[in-house]
Design an enzyme around this catalytic site. Structure first.
Site, PDB file in Angstrom:
ATOM      1  N   GLU A  13       1.329 -66.916  18.427  1.00  0.00           N
ATOM      2  CA  GLU A  13       0.558 -65.782  18.961  1.00  0.00           C
ATOM      3  C   GLU A  13       0.009 -66.111  20.346  1.00  0.00           C
ATOM      4  O   GLU A  13       0.005 -65.255  21.237  1.00  0.00           O
ATOM      5  CB  GLU A  13      -0.580 -65.399  18.017  1.00  0.00           C
ATOM      6  CG  GLU A  13      -1.374 -64.183  18.466  1.00  0.00           C
ATOM      7  CD  GLU A  13      -0.542 -62.918  18.520  1.00  0.00           C
ATOM      8  OE1 GLU A  13      -0.605 -62.201  19.546  1.00  0.00           O
ATOM      9  OE2 GLU A  13       0.182 -62.626  17.541  1.00  0.00           O
ATOM     10  N   GLN A  54      -7.446 -61.796  14.317  1.00  0.00           N
ATOM     11  CA  GLN A  54      -7.102 -61.580  12.910  1.00  0.00           C
ATOM     12  C   GLN A  54      -6.419 -62.817  12.317  1.00  0.00           C
ATOM     13  O   GLN A  54      -6.726 -63.212  11.190  1.00  0.00           O
ATOM     14  CB  GLN A  54      -6.191 -60.359  12.781  1.00  0.00           C
ATOM     15  CG  GLN A  54      -6.882 -59.064  13.105  1.00  0.00           C
ATOM     16  CD  GLN A  54      -5.909 -57.911  13.314  1.00  0.00           C
ATOM     17  OE1 GLN A  54      -4.692 -58.100  13.354  1.00  0.00           O
ATOM     18  NE2 GLN A  54      -6.441 -56.708  13.458  1.00  0.00           N
TER      19      GLN A  54
END
Length: 125
Positions: free
Chosen positions: A76, A40
């Site tokens: 991330e 994402q």
């Protein structure tokens, strides 16, 4: 002689750089396959990076926008590495493992907040 932490010999010079690059690409692929949040965030980057070419902002501001967005993906990756390491140690609940995972998630969240703040400051100026 340096101590290797992997099962493969590192080599030297260009050979070492090539192997390190292949390991990095492998890490990106693995994260893409296994981590939906990573996918994402990469997709968001692919949507917003082209915007930088058309934004009426200074070069420094473009660098800030680009860097802040890229930092979300970097954090991330680190968070995913932490989670995988904790899971490798054991899947049963462990308070310290849970804390480590929560701290990694908090790092991602704060980086996203920072990125939103940078984009708002630059674009609303």
């Amino acid at each position: 002689m340096p101590i290797s932490t992997t099962s493969k010999p590192n080599g030297t010079g260009v050979k070492r750089i090539f192997r390190a690059s292949m390991n990095a690409v492998s890490g990106l692929k693995i994260c893409w396959i296994n981590e939906s949040a990573f996918r994402q965030e990469v997709m968001l980057c692919l949507v917003l990076y082209p915007f930088l070419f058309f934004a009426d902002v200074t070069s420094v501001e473009k660098a800030l926008l680009f860097s802040s967005l890229t930092l979300v993906v970097v954090v991330e990756l680190i968070n995913s590495a932490i989670e995988n390491t904790i899971d490798r140690i054991g899947l049963e609940h462990n308070e310290l493992g849970g804390r480590a995972k929560d701290m990694g998630a908090a790092a991602v969240m704060l980086t996203i907040f920072m990125t939103v703040g940078v984009w708002l400051c630059v674009l609303l100026n």
